[in-house]
Structure formats: C-alpha cells, structure tokens
Design a protein around this motif. Structure first.
Motif, mmCIF file in Angstrom:
data_model
loop_
_atom_site.group_PDB
_atom_site.id
_atom_site.type_symbol
_atom_site.label_atom_id
_atom_site.label_comp_id
_atom_site.label_asym_id
_atom_site.label_seq_id
_atom_site.Cartn_x
_atom_site.Cartn_y
_atom_site.Cartn_z
ATOM 1 N N UNK A 171 0.859 -1.175 0.000
ATOM 2 C CA UNK A 171 0.000 0.000 0.000
ATOM 3 C C UNK A 171 0.897 1.228 0.000
ATOM 4 N N UNK A 172 1.265 1.663 -1.200
ATOM 5 C CA UNK A 172 2.122 2.825 -1.354
ATOM 6 C C UNK A 172 1.269 4.100 -1.393
ATOM 7 N N UNK A 173 1.890 5.213 -1.737
ATOM 8 C CA UNK A 173 1.204 6.510 -1.760
ATOM 9 C C UNK A 173 0.481 6.764 -0.436
ATOM 10 N N UNK A 174 1.190 6.591 0.669
ATOM 11 C CA UNK A 174 0.654 6.825 2.016
ATOM 12 C C UNK A 174 -0.578 5.975 2.300
ATOM 13 N N UNK A 175 -0.561 4.743 1.756
ATOM 14 C CA UNK A 175 -1.649 3.811 2.013
ATOM 15 C C UNK A 175 -2.788 3.878 1.025
ATOM 16 N N UNK A 176 -2.730 4.796 0.057
ATOM 17 C CA UNK A 176 -3.835 4.936 -0.899
ATOM 18 C C UNK A 176 -3.821 3.840 -1.959
ATOM 19 N N UNK A 177 -2.650 3.372 -2.360
ATOM 20 C CA UNK A 177 -2.528 2.397 -3.441
ATOM 21 C C UNK A 177 -2.652 0.981 -2.895
ATOM 22 N N UNK A 178 -2.910 0.029 -3.793
ATOM 23 C CA UNK A 178 -3.005 -1.375 -3.401
ATOM 24 C C UNK A 178 -2.566 -2.254 -4.568
ATOM 25 N N UNK A 179 -1.574 -3.107 -4.317
ATOM 26 C CA UNK A 179 -1.103 -4.080 -5.301
ATOM 27 C C UNK A 179 -0.794 -5.376 -4.570
ATOM 28 N N UNK A 180 -0.609 -6.459 -5.327
ATOM 29 C CA UNK A 180 -0.366 -7.774 -4.727
ATOM 30 C C UNK A 180 0.796 -8.456 -5.429
ATOM 31 N N UNK A 181 1.636 -9.129 -4.633
ATOM 32 C CA UNK A 181 2.788 -9.852 -5.162
ATOM 33 C C UNK A 181 2.763 -11.286 -4.654
ATOM 34 N N UNK A 182 3.129 -12.225 -5.527
ATOM 35 C CA UNK A 182 3.178 -13.635 -5.171
ATOM 36 C C UNK A 182 4.600 -14.004 -4.762
ATOM 37 N N UNK A 183 4.721 -14.865 -3.770
ATOM 38 C CA UNK A 183 6.034 -15.304 -3.319
ATOM 39 C C UNK A 183 6.630 -16.352 -4.237
ATOM 40 N N UNK A 184 7.881 -16.155 -4.616
ATOM 41 C CA UNK A 184 8.624 -17.105 -5.461
ATOM 42 C C UNK A 184 9.856 -17.534 -4.668
ATOM 43 N N UNK A 185 9.878 -18.789 -4.263
ATOM 44 C CA UNK A 185 10.981 -19.287 -3.442
ATOM 45 C C UNK A 185 12.225 -19.524 -4.281
ATOM 46 N N UNK A 186 13.396 -19.145 -3.746
ATOM 47 C CA UNK A 186 14.678 -19.418 -4.401
ATOM 48 C C UNK A 186 15.604 -20.073 -3.380
ATOM 49 N N UNK A 187 16.782 -20.474 -3.843
ATOM 50 C CA UNK A 187 17.743 -21.121 -2.949
ATOM 51 C C UNK A 187 18.271 -20.171 -1.883
ATOM 52 N N UNK A 188 18.095 -18.856 -2.099
ATOM 53 C CA UNK A 188 18.605 -17.877 -1.128
ATOM 54 C C UNK A 188 17.499 -17.249 -0.284
ATOM 55 N N UNK A 189 16.252 -17.454 -0.664
ATOM 56 C CA UNK A 189 15.161 -16.843 0.083
ATOM 57 C C UNK A 189 13.993 -16.522 -0.819
ATOM 58 N N UNK A 190 12.970 -15.933 -0.250
ATOM 59 C CA UNK A 190 11.741 -15.630 -0.971
ATOM 60 C C UNK A 190 11.855 -14.310 -1.730
ATOM 61 N N UNK A 191 11.430 -14.337 -2.999
ATOM 62 C CA UNK A 191 11.276 -13.133 -3.800
ATOM 63 C C UNK A 191 9.785 -12.866 -3.966
ATOM 64 N N UNK A 192 9.445 -11.597 -4.232
ATOM 65 C CA UNK A 192 8.038 -11.227 -4.387
ATOM 66 C C UNK A 192 7.833 -10.585 -5.748
ATOM 67 N N UNK A 193 6.983 -11.219 -6.557
ATOM 68 C CA UNK A 193 6.725 -10.777 -7.926
ATOM 69 C C UNK A 193 5.322 -10.196 -8.030
ATOM 70 N N UNK A 194 5.236 -8.949 -8.479
ATOM 71 C CA UNK A 194 3.927 -8.340 -8.674
ATOM 72 C C UNK A 194 3.141 -9.093 -9.744
ATOM 73 N N UNK A 195 1.852 -9.288 -9.493
ATOM 74 C CA UNK A 195 0.939 -9.854 -10.483
ATOM 75 C C UNK A 195 0.380 -8.691 -11.292
#
Length: 278
Positions: A171-195
């Motif tokens: 929730x960017x823009x001081x909480x006004x915006x809304x987007x969602x990202x899916x977790x993609x696991x890697x050998x070093x940790x979780x990455x987050x990819x916007x849908x």
C-alpha cells in the motif's frame, strides 16, 4: 411417486446450493492490445478502462476526468518499477459503476495511461487498479475474460480447485494504493513478484536476482525464461533483467491462462489453471 418426489427434492436442493454459491457480480473483460480492459460508468459517462492489478491506484485520463466533471487538485506521488518518480493531480470520491454495482475510489490519480502502455496505444478512459476493490475478494479470470466479485459461498467453491500461494499486499502513496505480489521461493530466500495484468508482453526479474532464476543479469535484451513460481507452476516466456526497484513482475506471459483469486481483506491468494470461454 415417492421416487419422483425424492428426485424433485434433490433437484431443488442442488438448485438452491448452486444459487447460494453464486458470486456477487461478474463483469466482462475485453482485450486491449495484449492486456485486458472493462467498461465502467463514471458520473453518467461510459469509458473503457484498463484492468491493471499492479497499477496501485485507479486512474482517470485528463480528458475523461473533465468530461465526468472532475476538477483535479493537489498531487499524488509514486514510483514506477524502474524507479522513476511519477506525479499526478487527484480527484476524490469517484464512483465507478460496473453493471449494477457501484465501487467508490476514495482517491484517483489523473493521468493519461495509454502512453505508458505503448506509444501508439489507443486512448482509454483510465485504468482500474486493486484499490477500487479494497476489502473484497475478486477473481480475475484471464482466459475466461471475466472479473468476478466473490461471495463467501462462491469463494469456497472457487478455491476448492485452486492452489493457495503466499502473497504480500503493498500500500504505497501513504496507504492509498493497493497491489499484490506472489512469493517465489529461491535457494537464497523468498522473492516477491507483482501480479500485473497491465504488463502485456514480458516477465521482469530484477537484475540482482537474475542468476537465481536461470537468467543472465548482463543481458541487454530479452531472453527466454522458465522458472518455478511454485511446484508445477512455471513462468515461461520472454524476460528482461532490468535494474528495477521490485524483485520482479509477472505479466501476461504468466497470467494469460490463469485464474487469480485475491482476498484483499485477509491477504490471501489462489491460482488455478483457466479455460477459455466460448
């Protein structure tokens, strides 16, 4: 007679159960270049709006805002994926009518979105982002060309055949915006990819993470990608590895045959393989 009565009772029970599992609303999605769009009415004026799940905040084009009687004021500021700052004036408390449903956007940005899609993109009235559906559960059925507002019963029927995946809401823009990202696991940790239904043609992987997903971080142009989003669920297609401020972005090369269900209140995500509708 008893058998007939029982059969009729069974049919009535099935019909009642089916009716109870109906979603709150279903809206038609249309093709716009390689993305999707839908019609909405604002203050009595119909327009075609992109459906941009990664857009963050719903937009009105300057021309459509003027037609709808909005007088832009102030300034909203945010950042695009590549780090560029984007400023735009705002309009407040805008009602979008989809079918017989009304959704209020507390704040909309006034910005011409078509040039952000492509230099030669046809004009649109704006774009609708997830902020318009905050607190609701929606399904974006890309192959079926439907946007669905789920009821509690229809959600249970929907997720019975879908896979739940980790999700982060931003929730960017001081909480006004809304987007969602899916977790993609890697050998070093979780990455987050916007849908991102607004991204028609590419997969984007931030340069520092390219090698973890089998990509060349030094490549200047597109390269073929194939990496696991989850077990049995792969992102495949043309990819770029720019120096972006997100971990990554999954556009239509991944989403084109998927049914994405987002509980925007509880922060849950389900993905299923979709079927084109006739």
């Amino acid at each position: 007679m008893r058998r007939l009565f029982m059969a009729l009772a069974g049919l009535l029970f099935i019909s009642a159960a089916a009716a109870a599992a109906q979603p709150q609303a279903v809206f038609k999605l249309e093709s716009y270049r390689k993305t999707v769009a839908l019609h909405a009415t604002v203050h009595g004026h119909d327009g075609l709006f992109l459906l941009d799940t990664a857009g963050g905040i719903t937009l009105l084009s300057p021309a459509f805002a003027a037609k709808a009687g909005c007088k832009p004021w102030g300034r909203l500021s945010g950042f695009q994926m590549m780090g560029q700052r984007l400023d735009a004036p705002r309009c407040d408390s805008i009602d979008f009518t989809l079918g017989d449903q009304v959704f209020r956007a507390p704040v909309t940005a006034v910005l011409d979105v078509a040039p952000l899609v492509a230099k030669d993109a046809a004009p649109v009235a704006g774009s609708i982002a997830l902020d318009l559906f905050a607190g609701k559960t929606i399904t974006v059925d890309i192959p079926g060309r439907r946007l669905i507002i789920e009821s509690p019963a229809s959600l249970q029927a929907r997720i019975a055949h879908a896979r739940e995946l980790p999700v982060l809401r931003s929730r960017e823009m001081q909480g006004r915006a809304l987007a969602a990202s899916v977790g993609v696991a890697t050998s070093r940790g979780m990455l987050w990819f916007e849908l991102d239904t607004g991204n028609g043609g590419t997969l984007l992987v931030s340069q520092p993470y390219a090698t973890l997903l089998g990509l060349d971080p030094t490549a200047k142009g597109p390269q073929q990608a194939s990496f696991a989003v989850a077990a049995g669920l792969r992102a495949q297609g043309m990819a770029f590895t720019p120096d972006m401020i997100l971990d990554g972005n999954l556009g239509m090369p991944f989403l084109h045959d998927k049914v994405i269900t987002l509980d925007l209140q509880a922060g849950r995500l389900w993905i299923a393989q979709g079927q084109p509708r006739g």
